[in-house]
Design a protein around this motif. Structure first.
Motif, short mmCIF file in Angstrom:
data_model
loop_
_atom_site.label_atom_id
_atom_site.label_comp_id
_atom_site.label_asym_id
_atom_site.label_seq_id
_atom_site.Cartn_x
_atom_site.Cartn_y
_atom_site.Cartn_z
N PRO A 1 0.82 -1.21 0.00
CA PRO A 1 0.00 0.00 0.00
C PRO A 1 0.86 1.26 0.00
O PRO A 1 2.03 1.23 0.39
N ILE A 2 0.28 2.37 -0.44
CA ILE A 2 1.00 3.65 -0.53
C ILE A 2 0.39 4.62 0.48
O ILE A 2 -0.82 4.84 0.48
N PRO A 3 1.20 5.24 1.33
CA PRO A 3 0.66 6.19 2.31
C PRO A 3 0.21 7.48 1.64
O PRO A 3 0.67 7.82 0.54
N LEU A 4 -0.69 8.19 2.29
CA LEU A 4 -1.11 9.50 1.81
C LEU A 4 0.05 10.48 1.87
O LEU A 4 1.00 10.28 2.64
N PRO A 5 0.01 11.56 1.08
CA PRO A 5 1.14 12.49 1.05
C PRO A 5 1.48 13.10 2.41
O PRO A 5 2.63 13.42 2.67
N ASN A 6 0.49 13.28 3.28
CA ASN A 6 0.73 13.90 4.58
C ASN A 6 1.06 12.87 5.67
O ASN A 6 1.14 13.23 6.84
N GLU A 7 1.24 11.60 5.28
CA GLU A 7 1.54 10.56 6.25
C GLU A 7 2.82 9.82 5.87
O GLU A 7 3.16 9.72 4.69
N THR A 8 3.52 9.33 6.89
CA THR A 8 4.76 8.59 6.67
C THR A 8 4.53 7.10 6.56
O THR A 8 5.32 6.39 5.95
N LEU A 9 3.42 6.61 7.13
CA LEU A 9 3.20 5.17 7.25
C LEU A 9 1.82 4.77 6.76
O LEU A 9 0.85 5.52 6.90
N ILE A 10 1.75 3.55 6.22
CA ILE A 10 0.46 2.89 6.01
C ILE A 10 0.66 1.41 6.31
O ILE A 10 1.66 0.81 5.90
N LEU A 11 -0.26 0.84 7.07
CA LEU A 11 -0.19 -0.57 7.46
C LEU A 11 -1.26 -1.35 6.72
O LEU A 11 -2.44 -0.96 6.73
N GLY A 12 -0.87 -2.43 6.05
CA GLY A 12 -1.82 -3.24 5.31
C GLY A 12 -1.97 -4.62 5.91
O GLY A 12 -1.00 -5.22 6.38
N LEU A 13 -3.22 -5.13 5.90
CA LEU A 13 -3.52 -6.47 6.38
C LEU A 13 -4.00 -7.31 5.21
O LEU A 13 -4.95 -6.94 4.51
N ALA A 14 -3.34 -8.46 5.00
CA ALA A 14 -3.70 -9.35 3.91
C ALA A 14 -4.71 -10.40 4.39
O ALA A 14 -5.03 -10.48 5.58
N ALA A 15 -5.19 -11.21 3.47
CA ALA A 15 -6.16 -12.26 3.81
C ALA A 15 -5.49 -13.36 4.63
O ALA A 15 -4.33 -13.72 4.39
N GLY A 16 -6.22 -13.88 5.61
CA GLY A 16 -5.71 -14.98 6.42
C GLY A 16 -5.82 -16.31 5.69
O GLY A 16 -6.78 -16.53 4.92
N GLU A 17 -4.85 -17.20 5.91
CA GLU A 17 -4.85 -18.52 5.29
C GLU A 17 -4.53 -19.58 6.35
O GLU A 17 -3.71 -19.35 7.24
N LYS A 18 -5.18 -20.71 6.23
CA LYS A 18 -4.86 -21.84 7.10
C LYS A 18 -3.57 -22.51 6.61
O LYS A 18 -3.48 -22.91 5.45
N LYS A 19 -2.59 -22.61 7.52
CA LYS A 19 -1.31 -23.21 7.15
C LYS A 19 -0.84 -24.14 8.26
O LYS A 19 -1.15 -23.92 9.44
N PRO A 20 -0.07 -25.17 7.91
CA PRO A 20 0.52 -26.01 8.95
C PRO A 20 1.71 -25.30 9.60
O PRO A 20 2.62 -24.83 8.90
N VAL A 21 1.68 -25.19 10.92
CA VAL A 21 2.74 -24.51 11.66
C VAL A 21 3.28 -25.47 12.72
O VAL A 21 2.51 -26.14 13.43
N TRP A 22 4.60 -25.54 12.83
CA TRP A 22 5.22 -26.44 13.80
C TRP A 22 4.99 -25.94 15.22
O TRP A 22 5.21 -24.79 15.55
N SER A 23 4.48 -26.84 16.08
CA SER A 23 4.27 -26.54 17.49
C SER A 23 5.27 -27.30 18.34
O SER A 23 5.30 -28.55 18.31
N SER A 24 6.09 -26.56 19.09
CA SER A 24 7.07 -27.21 19.95
C SER A 24 6.40 -27.87 21.15
O SER A 24 6.97 -28.77 21.77
N GLU A 25 5.18 -27.45 21.48
CA GLU A 25 4.48 -28.01 22.63
C GLU A 25 4.04 -29.45 22.35
O GLU A 25 4.17 -30.32 23.21
N VAL A 26 3.51 -29.68 21.16
CA VAL A 26 3.04 -31.03 20.82
C VAL A 26 3.99 -31.75 19.87
O VAL A 26 3.77 -32.91 19.52
N GLU A 27 5.04 -31.01 19.48
CA GLU A 27 6.05 -31.55 18.56
C GLU A 27 5.40 -32.13 17.30
O GLU A 27 5.65 -33.28 16.91
N ALA A 28 4.58 -31.31 16.70
CA ALA A 28 3.91 -31.71 15.46
C ALA A 28 3.42 -30.44 14.76
O ALA A 28 3.35 -29.35 15.35
N PHE A 29 3.10 -30.59 13.48
CA PHE A 29 2.51 -29.47 12.75
C PHE A 29 1.03 -29.36 13.11
O PHE A 29 0.31 -30.36 13.15
N VAL A 30 0.58 -28.13 13.38
CA VAL A 30 -0.83 -27.89 13.71
C VAL A 30 -1.36 -26.81 12.77
O VAL A 30 -0.59 -25.95 12.30
#
Length: 410
Positions: free
Chosen positions: A343-372
């Motif tokens: 994204p591009i910030p407005l001329p009077n601003e230094t920052l713009i924060l963008g949020l993308a779409a969420g996706e379900k992905k396998p993530v490694w969990s050290s607690e259960v020692e498996a992908f969740v």
């Protein structure tokens, strides 16, 4: 009967013109004081022009779809002497008498070069073309180079900017685009399908052109949203994901406001309040209502304010105050299914924060020692590299990600 003009009002401090969208009156119609009679569109909103007093519509002086300057006479009302006395409005007749008294007798000998035949003079509402005009260009051709003074003068006549001619292949010395190249190109695209750019579209184009004069950079990182989604299910009303990110963004900036500074000469001006805008998609562009003091507001307060602002934005009922003085913007381009963006910030601003779409992905969990399975989305920040470096932007995103893991504290 006395005649009172319906004038194009000053619709905002920086607004000099507006486009006629719709007439709610016709000649011969009776109107009341403060009645909305004409709908107009500025670069920021759609607004209504109201009458100053009660009367009968004598004439409509402008055309739908045209753009007129502030102060233009849009229509005329016939009013009674009693209404004039009651409201104190100035009539055309009294205004003409004041001008005549102020000018005094004309000295024909001293004003020969400026003499005007008053009997043949006729006031007409000036039509003002939009100040920024876009131009469709074909893809796949080389850009323009040096612009000569003659070429620049011709571009000014046509209301064109350098970006509008960037696709023209120059045939002049050193690849320069000549006036002949420009005229040939205009003739070439004359038969192409085209559509009228609305004031909103032109405002967005102008803002993005001014924004891009700075060295902008974008960095991003993934963020886990499962805890936010669990927290959201327990709320009534349910805050949108945008508001969780907005609140985390404001807290992170309040903790270290250097990222939101604005470079003016050799000074970096820091924010005195954490007012953050939210990008709202409308029919022909984007509007950015600003939520005030986001770092001090709770999620329920933000939810109510945000819903009201979005509704007003989509109805084009935001005032200039509603869209001004933000220090940054949040945009949720994930609502369109996008998983990455810059994204591009407005001329009077230094920052713009963008949020993308969420996706379900396998993530490694050290607690259960498996992908969740986990819901992961990208958050990206585009920043003015003169003020913020990549490391500072990365730390800002890391803090936002950390705050989103404790949504109950937002």
């Amino acid at each position: 009967m006395p005649t009172v003009p319906i004038l194009m009002p000053q619709l905002g401090e920086s607004i000099a013109e507006a486009t006629i969208i719709r007439f709610d009156i016709e000649p011969g119609q009776q109107v009341q004081a403060d009645q909305e009679v004409i709908e107009v569109e500025t670069q920021k909103a759609t607004m209504g022009v109201t009458t100053l007093c009660e009367g009968t519509v004598k004439e409509i002086c402008v055309e739908e779809g045209e753009t007129y300057a502030v102060g233009t006479t849009l229509g005329l009302l016939e009013v009674t002497e009693e209404e004039v006395a009651k409201t104190g409005v100035e009539t055309l007749e009294s205004a003409a008498e004041k001008r005549s008294a102020a000018s005094g007798p004309r000295d024909e000998e001293k004003n020969l070069h400026f003499a005007v035949d008053d009997d043949s003079y006729e006031e007409r509402a000036p039509v003002v073309e939009p100040s920024v005009r876009g131009l469709p260009v074909p893809a796949g051709v080389k850009g323009a180079h040096y612009i000569s003074p003659r070429m620049k003068a011709r571009m000014d006549e046509m209301g064109l900017r350098e970006a509008d001619i960037s696709a023209i292949v120059g045939t002049g010395a050193g690849g320069r685009v000549t006036v002949e190249d420009l005229e040939k190109f205009i003739d070439y695209i004359d038969t192409w399908p085209s559509s009228h750019a609305s004031p909103m579209r032109l405002a967005v184009a102008d803002a993005m052109r001014r924004s891009w004069t700075r060295p902008l950079a974008t960095v991003s990182r993934p963020v886990f949203l499962d805890r936010v989604l669990d927290h959201r299910r327990q709320q009534d009303p349910k805050p949108g994901l945008t508001l969780y990110v907005l609140r985390a963004f404001a807290i992170a900036l309040s903790e270290d406001p250097r990222s939101a500074g604005y470079l003016i000469g050799e000074r970096i001006v820091h924010p005195r309040a954490f007012d953050i805008g939210v990008a709202v998609q409308v029919d022909d562009g984007v509007m950015v209502p600003v939520l005030r003091n986001v770092d001090t507001m709770t999620l329920p307060q933000l939810t109510n304010n945000y819903a009201e602002m979005v509704d007003r934005a989509r109805r084009r009922r935001l005032s200039e105050e509603d869209t001004s003085a933000g220090i940054a913007t949040v945009t949720n381009f994930g609502t369109f299914g996008l998983t990455h963006g810059t994204p591009i910030p407005l001329p009077n601003e230094t920052l713009i924060l963008g949020l993308a779409a969420g996706e379900k992905k396998p993530v490694w969990s050290s607690e259960v020692e498996a992908f969740v399975p986990a819901t992961v989305a990208e958050i990206a920040v585009t920043f003015d590299h003169r003020v913020v470096d990549g490391g500072g932007a990365g730390l800002l995103l890391a803090r936002i990600s950390e705050l989103l893991q404790t949504p109950e504290k937002l």
